[in-house]
Scaffold this active site. Sequence first.
Site: not given
Ligand code: BG6
Length: 492
Positions: A243, A151, A343, A185, A238, A45, A180-181
Site C-alpha cells: 500500500h 495479497k 497499528k 480507493k 503488511d 473446504r 492491492d486494495h
Molecule cells: C491490509 C493489512 O492489507 O490493510 C491490514 O493486511 C490493514 O493489516 C489493512 O489493517 C488496512 O486497510 P484499510 O483499507 O483499512 O486502510
Amino acid sequence: RPDPFTLVIFGAAGDLAHRKLFPALYNLMVDGWLPPDFRIVGIARRAYNNAEFRQEVATSVQSFSRRPPDLAVLNRLTGGLSYITADFKDPAAYEALKTLLTDPEGGFPPNYLFYLATPPQAYRVIAAAIGEAGLNRSPDPHGWVRIIVEKPFGHDLESALSLNHDLHQVFEEPQIYRIDHYLGKETVQNILVFRFANGIFEPLWNRQYIDHVQITVAESLGVEGRGSYYDQAGALRDMVQNHMLQLLSLIAMEPPVAFEADAVRDEKVKVLRSIRPFSTRDITQFTVRAQYETGSIDGEVVPGYLDEPDIASDSRTETYVALRLLIDNWRWAGVPFYLRTGKRLAKRATEIAIQFKRAPRQFFRQTETSELEPNQLTIKIQPDEGISLRFGAKVPGPAIRVRTVNMEFLYGTSFAGSPPEAYERLLLDAMVGDSTLFTRKDEVEEAWTLVTSILHGWERARGPLATYESGSWGPREADELIARDGFQWRRP
Ligand code: BG6
C-alpha cells in the site's frame, strides 16, 4: 459493462469473500454493472450445499454491504450461485469444477474469472491445478480467462519471484490481476486526477518547490485476531511493501503517455527503481521499527503486542515502521520522502502531506509571524476524505499579522452518495479486463527488492526494537529520525 462471465472464488467460505467480495458483487449488481448472464461458483473446504452457500452470501451482504439489501437484487445474485466442497490440493476438485463449467446444460459463460481468496500458500497449488485441468484457456476461441491474486504476494523477493514464475507457467501476464486494495480507493485514484487533470499543481510538483513529503498510514486497531499471520509478516511487509509504496509511486511518478494500464504502470515502476537502496548505515539511520505496548485508545485500555493472541512471547515483529526514502531522479533529487505506518496509534488516518518550500523572502518577519508555517498540501485518503491546502492569511485588523489557515475540499460535501468500495472498483476492472489498478510483475518485484534489503539490514543490524505506547503517535525514535533533517511529523 463486462461480457457474460463466470466468477470462480477459491476460498469462498473465508473472511475476505464474506466481508468484501459478496457485498461488492451485490453493490455492482445494484448499480447495473453486472451482465445479465453472470454466474458465481464458490469453492472451499467447508461443507455447504448450494442452498447453504446462497444463505451464507445473503448473510454476508446483509452484514457488510454499504447499502441496505434490496431483496429482489439479492435473490438475483444468490440465484446464480453454485458451490463445490473441495480441498484445493485435490485434483478431483478441478475435475469437478471443469465438469460443472463445461456442462452444456449448466449455462456457465465460458469467460472465466478466477479469484484466489485463499491463504497465500494455496496460490501456486491452485494456479497449477487450473493449468492441469486446462481451465487456463477458455473453451470458446473468443473467450477469456483471468486470475485475481490477493495479497500477500510473496514474503520476500525470492518468494515473490518464485510465485511470479509459477503463475507464469500457467497464465500470461495480462491474465494476472494482483490486488492491492488501496488502488481501488476513490481517494487514491484521485491522486492521478488531482495531479494530471489540473494545470496548476504539476508545475510545482518537483524538487524546486517541494521541501519534503510525508506519507502516513496510521491505524488505531491492533492485530485483530490475525496474530498468526501478522507475527510472520510485520508492518513493513503488511503495509509498506504494497500500500505505501503504491501511494509513493502515484505521488512521485511522471505523467504517463496515456491513461492506460501499461503506460501508468511503466511510470510507477520507474519510481520504485529510482529509490536509493539502503546501505547498512542507512538502515540504522533512516529506518525505525517498533512494537506497541499497552496503552489506552478512546479511553479503553488495550493489551501490548506481546500479549495479543497467537503472538510469540519473545516476538521481534514490528507493528510500526518509519522510513526516510530518497528518489534519485531529476524530479525528486534531494527531496526526502518520510513514510510511517503503525497499528494501535492515536487514530486512524491515511494521508499524504506535501510540504512546499518557504517564500524566498519574509517581509513580515518583524511582525507576529512566528506561527506562519510553510505551505502544505494534504491529500486525506481516509477517514475524512478530502484535500487541504495550508497557507498564510492576514489577520483582519490594522497591523499586518499573518496566520496559518486551511482551504478544504471534502468529498462528503462536494459529492453526494456513498462512494463505491475498493473491491467494487477492482472487481469491475478485472471483469472488463482493465489492469491499470493492479500491480504488474515488475512492480511487485521492485517493491520487494527494496523491502527485502531493509529486512536483511534489520537482520544484520540486530539493533534494538523500539517500543511505543498504544494510543500514541509512535516511538520517540521516529520523531528523532525526521528531526535530524529539521522537520517534524504532521499530526493528522
Ligand atoms: C491490509 C493489512 O492489507 O490493510 C491490514 O493486511 C490493514 O493489516 C489493512 O489493517 C488496512 O486497510 P484499510 O483499507 O483499512 O486502510
